[in-house]
Write a protein that holds these residues in place. Structure first.
Motif, PDB file in Angstrom:
ATOM      1  N   ASN A 109      -5.760  -2.650  -1.032  1.00 49.22           N
ATOM      2  CA  ASN A 109      -4.788  -3.535  -0.395  1.00 49.22           C
ATOM      3  C   ASN A 109      -5.329  -4.212   0.860  1.00 49.22           C
ATOM      4  N   GLN A 160       2.268   1.892  -3.442  1.00 48.96           N
ATOM      5  CA  GLN A 160       1.257   2.384  -4.374  1.00 48.96           C
ATOM      6  C   GLN A 160       0.869   3.827  -4.092  1.00 48.96           C
ATOM      7  N   CYS A 205       0.832  -1.196   0.000  1.00 46.26           N
ATOM      8  CA  CYS A 205       0.000   0.000   0.000  1.00 46.26           C
ATOM      9  C   CYS A 205       0.870   1.251   0.000  1.00 46.26           C
ATOM     10  N   GLN A 259       3.694   5.799  -5.597  1.00 46.68           N
ATOM     11  CA  GLN A 259       3.686   5.730  -7.055  1.00 46.68           C
ATOM     12  C   GLN A 259       2.529   6.525  -7.658  1.00 46.68           C
ATOM     13  N   ALA A 260       1.442   6.679  -6.885  1.00 45.83           N
ATOM     14  CA  ALA A 260       0.302   7.479  -7.343  1.00 45.83           C
ATOM     15  C   ALA A 260       0.540   8.975  -7.164  1.00 45.83           C
ATOM     16  N   ILE A 313      -6.634   3.508  -2.343  1.00 41.61           N
ATOM     17  CA  ILE A 313      -5.453   2.639  -2.391  1.00 41.61           C
ATOM     18  C   ILE A 313      -5.407   1.733  -1.161  1.00 41.61           C
ATOM     19  N   SER A 343      10.804   0.091  -4.497  1.00 35.95           N
ATOM     20  CA  SER A 343      10.277  -1.035  -5.265  1.00 35.95           C
ATOM     21  C   SER A 343      10.607  -2.382  -4.633  1.00 35.95           C
TER      22      SER A 343
END
Length: 328
Positions: free
Chosen positions: A170, A109, A106, A112-113, A166, A217
């Protein structure tokens, strides 16, 4: 935003950070100048006396050299810090997840958002339970994220909606936003007392905190592998971290009178450091090398890097007066 009993010059000495680092940076970019007592007694202002420009390109970056030097090059006695404006609006939430992997995924993400999140702090289920009991807040015994958003009142509503989506994707639950100052401070006080909450799990035992930092990552894999390693090693090591930076900590609580358990602690920390290096990360994101990670530092930098550090040390401290044996 230091936690526990941290001091500003102490944090500068280890290149540390606080919970706001994901948005505002660690100590390194936030220190503009340092007053340092050198080993021979001379007083150095790393950017020049009274200087505090937002940026500079005059000569070597002496300020960054001393940030993270762990007391091996001089005493840090004063820090000139960068200031950031207070946001118009702030909101904090706590979300619980079915696993540590889901919580960290989570986090990845959310970043990344490009949600402009100010803080993302991770607690595994052991740490969440310990913090909940220590603070009297009674958190669910589950992998947990504390998220804080900063912005204008209009932008905050959009950020909250993005974050909620998000989190739910998750498997997260328990979202409830706190916007009042008193309630927000109560939540962060709980997080900042994580060290004391961990020690309370085994009264009379000693705490040993270690940290690593990896590329975002790779964070989910490294956190899950570390959790499995802790369980397989039968260690009490609640996990907590500034996961928005890829940085997490294990607070290992052990009986210092038990040599076998102490040896398991040492072996675990070495495996953790090498796991981070294998993932393209660093053996320490903010706690420093000290004595325990000198071998890992050599693996991280290579012989040329270590020789360069020794040359700098010899030039500034030829008699090896400052923290002898530490780092190098």
């Amino acid at each position: 935003d230091p936690g526990a009993d941290a001091s500003l010059c102490g944090m500068a000495a280890t290149g540390a950070s606080g919970t706001n680092a994901v948005r505002y940076g660690t100590m390194r970019p936030n220190v503009l100048n340092l007053r340092v007592v050198l080993p021979d007694g001379r007083l150095l202002h790393t950017a020049g006396p009274g200087r505090q420009p937002r940026k500079r390109a005059a000569g070597y970056d002496l300020t960054s050299l001393f940030v993270g030097s762990e007391g091996t090059l001089g005493f840090l006695t004063q820090a000139t810090l960068r200031l950031h404006p207070l946001p118009e609006a702030t909101a904090v939430t706590i979300a619980s997840f079915p696993s540590v992997g889901a919580a960290v995924a989570c986090t990845v993400q959310v970043l990344q958002a490009a949600v402009p999140v100010a803080r993302i702090e991770f607690l595994d289920e052991v740490m969440a339970d310990a913090c909940g009991r220590f603070s009297g807040m009674g958190l669910p015994v589950a992998a947990t994220l504390l998220l804080e958003l900063h912005g204008s009142r209009r932008s905050l509503a959009e950020q909250q909606q993005q974050t909620e989506e998000i989190v739910r994707q998750n498997g997260g639950s328990g979202l409830a936003w706190a916007e009042g100052l008193e309630e927000r401070e109560q939540l962060w006080s709980m997080r900042h007392n994580a060290w004391y909450a961990a020690l309370a799990l085994r009264p009379g035992c000693q705490g040993y905190s270690t940290d690593v930092c990896v590329p975002i990552s790779r964070l989910p894999d490294v956190v899950v592998e570390t959790k499995q390693d802790l369980q397989a090693s039968s260690l009490t090591g609640p996990m907590v971290g500034h996961v928005g930076d890829g940085n997490f900590h294990c607070i290992l609580v052990f009986n210092s009178q038990d040599p076998e358990e102490a040896q398991r602690i040492h072996a675990f920390t070495q495996r953790l450091g090498r796991r981070a290096l294998a993932a393209g990360g660093t053996c320490t994101g903010e706690h420093g090398v000290g004595l325990g990670k000198r071998a890992l530092l050599q693996e991280e930098l290579g012989q040329e890097g270590l020789d360069t550090l020794r040359s700098i040390k010899a030039a500034l401290d030829p008699h090896n007066l400052m923290n002898p044996g530490k780092v190098l």
